[in-house]
Design a protein around this motif. Structure first.
Motif, PDB file in Angstrom:
ATOM      1  N   MET A 159       0.848  -1.200   0.000  1.00 21.67           N
ATOM      2  CA  MET A 159       0.000   0.000   0.000  1.00 21.67           C
ATOM      3  C   MET A 159       0.883   1.250   0.000  1.00 21.67           C
ATOM      4  N   SER A 160       1.924   1.206  -0.809  1.00 19.16           N
ATOM      5  CA  SER A 160       2.905   2.296  -0.847  1.00 19.16           C
ATOM      6  C   SER A 160       2.299   3.580  -1.386  1.00 19.16           C
ATOM      7  N   TYR A 161       1.420   3.434  -2.351  1.00 19.77           N
ATOM      8  CA  TYR A 161       0.739   4.577  -2.953  1.00 19.77           C
ATOM      9  C   TYR A 161      -0.546   4.040  -3.549  1.00 19.77           C
ATOM     10  N   PHE A 162      -1.433   4.947  -3.880  1.00 20.98           N
ATOM     11  CA  PHE A 162      -2.703   4.515  -4.457  1.00 20.98           C
ATOM     12  C   PHE A 162      -2.584   4.506  -5.972  1.00 20.98           C
ATOM     13  N   GLU A 163      -3.042   3.424  -6.563  1.00 22.80           N
ATOM     14  CA  GLU A 163      -3.088   3.416  -8.026  1.00 22.80           C
ATOM     15  C   GLU A 163      -4.547   3.323  -8.461  1.00 22.80           C
ATOM     16  N   SER A 164      -4.973   4.308  -9.201  1.00 22.16           N
ATOM     17  CA  SER A 164      -6.369   4.325  -9.646  1.00 22.16           C
ATOM     18  C   SER A 164      -6.566   3.317 -10.764  1.00 22.16           C
ATOM     19  N   PRO A 165      -7.562   2.445 -10.616  1.00 24.45           N
ATOM     20  CA  PRO A 165      -7.820   1.471 -11.677  1.00 24.45           C
ATOM     21  C   PRO A 165      -8.297   2.154 -12.956  1.00 24.45           C
ATOM     22  N   GLU A 166      -8.891   3.352 -12.814  1.00 25.65           N
ATOM     23  CA  GLU A 166      -9.394   4.046 -13.997  1.00 25.65           C
ATOM     24  C   GLU A 166      -8.255   4.713 -14.772  1.00 25.65           C
ATOM     25  N   THR A 167      -7.473   5.506 -14.034  1.00 27.62           N
ATOM     26  CA  THR A 167      -6.456   6.299 -14.729  1.00 27.62           C
ATOM     27  C   THR A 167      -5.074   5.657 -14.684  1.00 27.62           C
ATOM     28  N   GLY A 168      -4.865   4.722 -13.764  1.00 26.85           N
ATOM     29  CA  GLY A 168      -3.540   4.120 -13.622  1.00 26.85           C
ATOM     30  C   GLY A 168      -2.542   5.054 -12.960  1.00 26.85           C
ATOM     31  N   GLN A 226       7.654  -2.279  -3.690  1.00 25.51           N
ATOM     32  CA  GLN A 226       6.670  -1.320  -3.193  1.00 25.51           C
ATOM     33  C   GLN A 226       5.394  -1.568  -3.977  1.00 25.51           C
ATOM     34  N   ILE A 227       4.418  -2.086  -3.283  1.00 29.58           N
ATOM     35  CA  ILE A 227       3.208  -2.553  -3.945  1.00 29.58           C
ATOM     36  C   ILE A 227       2.126  -1.484  -3.816  1.00 29.58           C
ATOM     37  N   PRO A 228       1.503  -1.115  -4.916  1.00 29.89           N
ATOM     38  CA  PRO A 228       0.456  -0.083  -4.812  1.00 29.89           C
ATOM     39  C   PRO A 228      -0.792  -0.587  -4.109  1.00 29.89           C
ATOM     40  N   LEU A 229      -1.474   0.342  -3.473  1.00 33.97           N
ATOM     41  CA  LEU A 229      -2.835   0.066  -3.007  1.00 33.97           C
ATOM     42  C   LEU A 229      -3.718   0.170  -4.245  1.00 33.97           C
ATOM     43  N   TYR A 230      -4.248  -0.954  -4.655  1.00 37.84           N
ATOM     44  CA  TYR A 230      -4.909  -1.041  -5.953  1.00 37.84           C
ATOM     45  C   TYR A 230      -6.165  -1.871  -5.740  1.00 37.84           C
ATOM     46  N   PRO A 231      -7.340  -1.262  -5.854  1.00 35.68           N
ATOM     47  CA  PRO A 231      -8.582  -1.954  -5.474  1.00 35.68           C
ATOM     48  C   PRO A 231      -8.738  -3.380  -6.016  1.00 35.68           C
ATOM     49  N   PRO A 232      -8.317  -3.669  -7.252  1.00 35.32           N
ATOM     50  CA  PRO A 232      -8.468  -5.061  -7.707  1.00 35.32           C
ATOM     51  C   PRO A 232      -7.682  -6.081  -6.864  1.00 35.32           C
ATOM     52  N   VAL A 233      -6.668  -5.622  -6.117  1.00 37.16           N
ATOM     53  CA  VAL A 233      -5.943  -6.541  -5.223  1.00 37.16           C
ATOM     54  C   VAL A 233      -6.906  -7.054  -4.159  1.00 37.16           C
ATOM     55  N   LEU A 234      -7.682  -6.110  -3.621  1.00 37.21           N
ATOM     56  CA  LEU A 234      -8.657  -6.460  -2.596  1.00 37.21           C
ATOM     57  C   LEU A 234      -9.751  -7.363  -3.172  1.00 37.21           C
ATOM     58  N   GLU A 235     -10.242  -6.999  -4.348  1.00 29.74           N
ATOM     59  CA  GLU A 235     -11.286  -7.826  -4.961  1.00 29.74           C
ATOM     60  C   GLU A 235     -10.773  -9.240  -5.215  1.00 29.74           C
ATOM     61  N   GLY A 236      -9.538  -9.315  -5.684  1.00 25.55           N
ATOM     62  CA  GLY A 236      -8.942 -10.635  -5.938  1.00 25.55           C
ATOM     63  C   GLY A 236      -8.886 -11.471  -4.671  1.00 25.55           C
ATOM     64  N   ALA A 237      -8.515 -10.800  -3.568  1.00 22.74           N
ATOM     65  CA  ALA A 237      -8.410 -11.517  -2.301  1.00 22.74           C
ATOM     66  C   ALA A 237      -9.781 -11.991  -1.827  1.00 22.74           C
TER      67      ALA A 237
END
Ligand SMILES: Nc1ncnc2c1ncn2[C@@H]1O[C@H](COP(=O)(O)OP(=O)(O)O)[C@@H](O)[C@H]1O
Ligand SMILES: [Mg+2]
Length: 381
Positions: free
Chosen positions: A299-308, A333-344
């Motif tokens: 969760m190093s930074y937020f990555e928007s799934p829309e804009t990247g 350094q892994i981004p906080l990226y909503p699909p990670v959560l959905e995948g989990a």
């Protein structure tokens, strides 16, 4: 059918026996405080000894759930020793452990003498397990299990034979993340691991009730970890990743006492608090001679799934500071990226579901770095 709910509950519990002693759980009051509301919410207490089979909790719950009129069941597990009562008469000396309780673990009998502090056992090497890697963190919720599952899948994709042992006694959520949740079969006294995304998986979550931290004191944790190492039919592995509970508790200690651990991977978030806890966690492994392979900052930074687009959110640099302090590599350094959560949540970790995403690629790179550090090469198939 008996008329009252109470009597139906009693009837459902009657056939359940403690495999260790053969005694009825109901008659010996190992199950007690049976309470039911008019709406069918049932609550019972189950007393467990250190020697008892922890899967009894699940068996009790399932038996009660089948009762007509029951809408909800809660089994509160209490430590028999703490309650100050023997849960059940001890088995006669020399009685062989019973393996008849379906998916019950083949539990080694321990003498039912007064508890004495167990001597620190000598770590056993299990050559078939390959390198045992602890995935640990100072705090919960930093993404340790997420990192563990994705690393395992990435390494399996690279051709390694990989297992995950979920030793997070407080939140065994590897089954949900990997999309497997059934009782592992027992064959020839060996627990067969389940398999998902090319990875063999064993978890306390397969075997126990959720939300039952009260009973997890040292001796039980040690017993379970030893059983997971020794009594699971892992076959030949190159790597066994162990998802540890957060912190520096019994599970960490048990693991390093039970087997030789090749290294620890420490997961943290960029926040200062998480880093302080992670440092303590890392130092604990060092003290017992387990090398820290590196830091994963999640969760190093937020990555928007829309804009990247990347966006800093939690402050930054924590993983880097920790790595410098420990003089170990910052593995990713892994981004906080909503699909990670959905995948989990859906049993399809990001490395499997979206391998092209930044998050998946960074997690895969962590796996590559770890394999390289350990001098591993995928076995020729
Ligand atoms: N990089 C990430 N991006 C988005 N969600 C994440 C990420 N890492 C973890 N999560 C989510 O955060 C929560 C906590 O992660 P988890 O792996 O369960 O933490 P831990 O095992 O350390 O308690 C989970 O819901 C998980 O899906
Ligand atoms: Mg976890």
């Amino acid at each position: 059918m008996p008329e009252t709910l109470q009597s139906r509950l009693a009837e459902a519990l009657a056939p359940l026996a403690n495999p260790r002693t053969g005694a009825s759980l109901y008659q010996t009051q190992q199950v007690r405080d049976i309470a039911a509301t008019r709406e069918g919410k049932v609550r019972v207490t189950l007393l467990l000894d250190a020697q008892d089979d922890p899967t009894l909790a699940r068996q009790v719950r399932q038996a009660l759930e089948r009762v007509e009129g029951v809408t909800e069941v809660r089994v509160d597990v209490k430590d028999a020793a703490q309650v100050g009562l023997k849960s059940a008469p001890s088995a006669a000396a020399g009685t062989a452990p019973s393996g008849r309780a379906g998916r019950a673990l083949p539990i080694a009998e321990q003498p039912a003498a007064a508890p004495k502090p167990p001597a620190a056992p000598t770590p056993v090497t299990y050559p078939n397990l390959g390198r045992v890697i602890a995935v640990s963190s100072g705090k919960g919720g930093v993404g340790k299990s997420t990192v563990c599952t994705n690393l395992a899948i990435a390494l399996a994709k690279a051709g390694y034979r990989v297992g995950i042992m979920d030793a997070d006694i407080y939140g065994p959520n590897i089954p949900r993340m990997m999309g497997v949740d059934e009782a592992p079969p027992v064959k020839d006294e060996k627990i067969q691991p389940l398999e998902a995304h090319g990875v063999k998986v064993i978890s306390l979550g397969f075997l126990i009730e959720r939300d039952q931290p009260a009973i997890w004191r040292g001796p039980i944790v040690m017993k379970i970890i030893t059983q997971f190492l020794r009594d699971v039919a892992w076959g030949e592995l190159d790597l066994l990743l162990v998802d540890m509970p957060p912190g520096t508790g019994d599970a960490q200690l048990s693991l390093v006492q039970a087997t030789s651990v090749a290294g620890a991977v420490i997961v943290t978030t960029p926040q200062e608090v998480a880093v302080g806890d992670a440092l303590r966690g890392a130092m604990m492994f060092r003290r017992v001679g387990v090398p820290v392979l590196g830091i994963v900052e999640n969760m190093s930074y937020f990555e928007s799934p829309e804009t990247g687009k990347p966006m800093a959110i939690f402050g930054s640099g924590g993983g880097d500071r920790l790595a410098k302090e420990l003089q170990v590599p910052l593995l990713g350094q892994i981004p906080l990226y909503p699909p990670v959560l959905e995948g989990a949540d859906t049993g399809a970790p990001i490395v499997a579901s979206q391998p092209q995403s930044h998050a998946a690629q960074k997690l895969t790179a962590v796996g590559t770095a770890i394999a390289q550090q350990l001098g591993l090469r995928p076995p020729a198939r």
